[in-house]
Design a protein around this motif. Structure first.
Motif, PDB file in Angstrom:
ATOM      1  N   ASN A  61       0.858  -1.189   0.000  1.00 19.97           N
ATOM      2  CA  ASN A  61       0.000   0.000   0.000  1.00 19.97           C
ATOM      3  C   ASN A  61       0.891   1.235   0.000  1.00 19.97           C
ATOM      4  O   ASN A  61       0.900   2.033   0.918  1.00 19.97           O
ATOM      5  CB  ASN A  61      -0.917  -0.006   1.226  1.00 19.97           C
ATOM      6  CG  ASN A  61      -1.916   1.144   1.215  1.00 19.97           C
ATOM      7  OD1 ASN A  61      -2.299   1.619   0.159  1.00 19.97           O
ATOM      8  ND2 ASN A  61      -2.311   1.606   2.400  1.00 19.97           N
ATOM      9  N   TYR A  62       1.696   1.367  -1.065  1.00 20.76           N
ATOM     10  CA  TYR A  62       2.750   2.371  -1.132  1.00 20.76           C
ATOM     11  C   TYR A  62       2.204   3.724  -1.579  1.00 20.76           C
ATOM     12  O   TYR A  62       1.081   3.847  -2.084  1.00 20.76           O
ATOM     13  CB  TYR A  62       3.829   1.915  -2.112  1.00 20.76           C
ATOM     14  CG  TYR A  62       3.333   1.723  -3.525  1.00 20.76           C
ATOM     15  CD1 TYR A  62       3.345   2.767  -4.437  1.00 20.76           C
ATOM     16  CD2 TYR A  62       2.804   0.494  -3.932  1.00 20.76           C
ATOM     17  CE1 TYR A  62       2.862   2.598  -5.723  1.00 20.76           C
ATOM     18  CE2 TYR A  62       2.329   0.315  -5.216  1.00 20.76           C
ATOM     19  CZ  TYR A  62       2.353   1.369  -6.114  1.00 20.76           C
ATOM     20  OH  TYR A  62       1.870   1.197  -7.382  1.00 20.76           O
ATOM     21  N   GLY A  63       3.052   4.741  -1.411  1.00 20.61           N
ATOM     22  CA  GLY A  63       2.725   6.086  -1.855  1.00 20.61           C
ATOM     23  C   GLY A  63       3.475   7.107  -1.036  1.00 20.61           C
ATOM     24  O   GLY A  63       4.204   6.763  -0.087  1.00 20.61           O
ATOM     25  N   PRO A  64       3.355   8.398  -1.361  1.00 18.91           N
ATOM     26  CA  PRO A  64       4.042   9.441  -0.593  1.00 18.91           C
ATOM     27  C   PRO A  64       3.506   9.531   0.826  1.00 18.91           C
ATOM     28  O   PRO A  64       2.380   9.113   1.120  1.00 18.91           O
ATOM     29  CB  PRO A  64       3.745  10.713  -1.397  1.00 18.91           C
ATOM     30  CG  PRO A  64       2.478  10.408  -2.142  1.00 18.91           C
ATOM     31  CD  PRO A  64       2.553   8.945  -2.467  1.00 18.91           C
ATOM     32  N   ALA A  65       4.328  10.084   1.706  1.00 17.31           N
ATOM     33  CA  ALA A  65       3.954  10.144   3.122  1.00 17.31           C
ATOM     34  C   ALA A  65       2.694  10.965   3.362  1.00 17.31           C
ATOM     35  O   ALA A  65       1.942  10.704   4.302  1.00 17.31           O
ATOM     36  CB  ALA A  65       5.118  10.725   3.928  1.00 17.31           C
ATOM     37  N   THR A  66       2.439  11.942   2.500  1.00 17.09           N
ATOM     38  CA  THR A  66       1.267  12.799   2.708  1.00 17.09           C
ATOM     39  C   THR A  66      -0.048  12.052   2.522  1.00 17.09           C
ATOM     40  O   THR A  66      -1.054  12.382   3.161  1.00 17.09           O
ATOM     41  CB  THR A  66       1.310  13.986   1.728  1.00 17.09           C
ATOM     42  OG1 THR A  66       1.477  13.480   0.386  1.00 17.09           O
ATOM     43  CG2 THR A  66       2.457  14.924   2.072  1.00 17.09           C
ATOM     44  N   THR A  67      -0.061  11.045   1.654  1.00 18.71           N
ATOM     45  CA  THR A  67      -1.298  10.305   1.383  1.00 18.71           C
ATOM     46  C   THR A  67      -1.282   8.872   1.905  1.00 18.71           C
ATOM     47  O   THR A  67      -2.333   8.243   2.006  1.00 18.71           O
ATOM     48  CB  THR A  67      -1.583  10.279  -0.133  1.00 18.71           C
ATOM     49  OG1 THR A  67      -0.461   9.673  -0.806  1.00 18.71           O
ATOM     50  CG2 THR A  67      -1.790  11.689  -0.672  1.00 18.71           C
ATOM     51  N   HIS A  68      -0.089   8.352   2.211  1.00 18.49           N
ATOM     52  CA  HIS A  68       0.026   6.976   2.693  1.00 18.49           C
ATOM     53  C   HIS A  68       0.930   6.925   3.934  1.00 18.49           C
ATOM     54  O   HIS A  68       1.995   6.300   3.919  1.00 18.49           O
ATOM     55  CB  HIS A  68       0.595   6.059   1.603  1.00 18.49           C
ATOM     56  CG  HIS A  68      -0.309   5.881   0.431  1.00 18.49           C
ATOM     57  ND1 HIS A  68      -0.501   6.873  -0.524  1.00 18.49           N
ATOM     58  CD2 HIS A  68      -1.089   4.825   0.043  1.00 18.49           C
ATOM     59  CE1 HIS A  68      -1.343   6.429  -1.439  1.00 18.49           C
ATOM     60  NE2 HIS A  68      -1.716   5.200  -1.116  1.00 18.49           N
TER      61      HIS A  68
END
Length: 523
Positions: free
Chosen positions: A115-122
């Protein structure tokens, strides 16, 4: 997950191996265990920076420093693991505990990459990233120094087979790296960020297998030539199981350090300095050590200092050299574009094929009285490292934007680096084992990994200076030297490694005299 209990009343084997030109079977058990663990570590490391930049969307400079912080802690925690092993747990319990923690860490990374992604959304994915890496850092602290020091304990003092044994052991390290890197690059570095999770899953399975293999053969094969079990719980230990309560504390501490160092302020560099001073004080103030013991320890510290220069340049492989392979190198062969992380496998391939040759070379030279002493071998390793980067400088000199470099130059770099590694790393491990007083055997093996910790932290910083044409930031500067292109960047490593090689070669005579006096006393 709870560590598997270790039998504190293990019985000695029924048959004692006679001392001969062949190696004890325990060496091959440690070989297999280390092979699976290195599959796990190097397989994950091969894709880590790409996972950070392509899936977690970190910029290259931050990802480089984050990688440096993680790998430096990987080599710093063996100091704690070695201390606990020497006094309370013994090698075997520590290896089993570390192996289980590292397997758990890989499985947590699998969850993070699912469930990867940038820290702002993940944010959960990023917290799982920290937790998984933290579990592997703590686990490695118990695993790494203990399995390395156990190799030497299978032999009697003065046994001429030790250098060859560590070279064989080192073959297991690189065989695991070769297999692990191939699998994780194939299933993880596909160009689709969602596939990184399969690399972490494969690494978790490999680490579990390695731990099971060690647990299966530890009693039967890990003993001295006289049949005495090695690596068991120290006889004077009174606190064994209670120390498991320290594991959550260590994990929280490591997570805090990694988070602060990567996002707030540098805390790892001061810790490294304190560790050096603390260990030196602990050892050199011990009145039970003889003058020859202390001189041997001094050699370990001196050689470890030069090792920093080697690994800081060598460990560009999973960072700046992978950026180079991805962005600046023609990776097409027979119409197929190879994954950039796969090129890290060149090091493992050259070591696996070259280790038997080097073992034969040292043995043949030793029989003729021509084998160079360990410090000279290590100086040669630094020289070969400088030569590898010099070849790369020829490849990128005058490189125009948009032009891809032939993969020949990176292949040549890894060739020279791999043979330099064979001259330095297994020889250094053997040197520490020979010179370390028994009382501080694992702790001083930790000093060797402390040098690696400093080098990896420096490697991450150096990789952050990689000239990225896609960045709008000003050209990085190192000690007044402006790095405007790839030629400038690689030349830094040519100069630093060459100077370190020259100095180590110059003082090698004095180091050898101290080593000979220490070995004579031990015999």
């Amino acid at each position: 997950m709870h560590p598997t209990p270790v039998d504190l009343h293990e019985q000695p084997p029924q048959h004692v191996e006679a001392t001969s030109s062949s190696h004890p079977r325990g060496l091959y058990l440690l070989f297999a265990t280390e092979m699976w663990e290195r599959f796990s570590y190097y397989g994950m490391r091969a894709v880590l920076v790409l996972f950070l930049t392509d899936a977690m969307l970190m910029d290259k400079a931050f990802a480089s420093k984050f990688y440096g912080g993680y790998t430096s802690l990987i080599y710093l925690t063996p100091l704690i693991g070695a201390y606990i092993s020497d006094r309370y747990w013994g090698n075997r319990r520590s290896i089993l505990t570390g192996g289980l923690l590292m397997a758990l860490g890989q499985f947590i990374l699998f969850a993070s990459a699912s469930n990867y992604g940038p820290a702002t959304t993940h944010p959960l994915s990023h917290w799982l990233l920290y937790l998984g890496l933290g579990a592997m850092i703590v686990g490695n602290g118990f695993f790494k120094p203990n399995i390395s020091s156990m190799v030497g304990s299978l032999y009697t003092p003065g046994d001429k087979r030790k250098d060859a044994a560590y070279t064989i052991f080192y073959l297991g390290i690189n065989l695991g790296s070769l297999i692990g890197n191939t699998i994780t690059s194939t299933v993880g570095d596909t160009g689709h960020p969602s596939d990184f999770r399969w690399a972490f899953l494969a690494c978790g399975i490999a680490m579990t297998l390695g731990t099971l293999v060690f647990n299966w053969g530890k009693t039967k094969y890990l003993h001295t030539p006289q049949g005495q079990q090695v690596g068991t719980t120290p006889a004077h230990s009174t606190t064994v199981k209670g120390l498991f309560a320290l594991l959550p504390v260590l994990l929280v501490l490591v997570l805090g350090i990694l988070y602060l160092d990567s996002t707030k302020v540098s805390v790892i560099a001061p810790l490294l300095g304190l560790a050096v001073v603390g260990i030196a004080f602990m050892v050199f103030t011990d009145k039970s050590l003889s003058a020859a013991d202390l001189q041997g320890v001094l050699v370990i510290f001196v050689v470890s200092f030069f090792v920093v220069f080697f690994w800081a340049a060598f460990e560009q492989a999973p960072a700046s050299l992978t950026f180079f392979a991805k962005d600046n190198m023609d990776r097409t062969i027979f119409g197929h574009e190879l994954p950039p992380s796969l090129f890290q496998n060149l090091n493992a391939f050259f070591v696996v094929t070259g280790a038997p040759l080097m073992a034969l070379l040292w043995t043949a030279l030793g029989k003729r009285g021509l084998e160079p002493p360990s410090p000279v071998k290590m100086a040669l390793g630094l020289a070969l490292l400088a030569l590898g980067y010099l070849v790369m400088c020829f490849g990128v000199k005058g490189l125009q934007p948009g032009v891809k470099v032939s993969m020949f130059f990176l292949v040549a770099l890894y060739f020279f680096h791999s043979y330099g590694e064979l001259c330095l790393s297994p020889i250094g491990l053997s040197l520490v084992n020979k010179l370390a007083p028994v009382k501080f055997a694992s702790l001083l093996m930790g000093v060797w990994f402390l040098a690696n910790a400093g080098a990896n932290y420096l490697a991450g910083y150096m990789s952050s200076l990689y000239p990225d044409p896609q960045s709008n930031a000003p050209a990085p500067v190192l000690l007044g030297y402006q790095i405007t292109n790839l030629y400038d960047f690689f030349m830094v490593f040519v100069v630093s490694a060459a100077v370190a090689a020259a100095i180590l070669l110059t003082i090698s005579g004095k180091l050898v005299k101290i080593m000979n006096a220490r070995e004579a006393e031990a015999a």
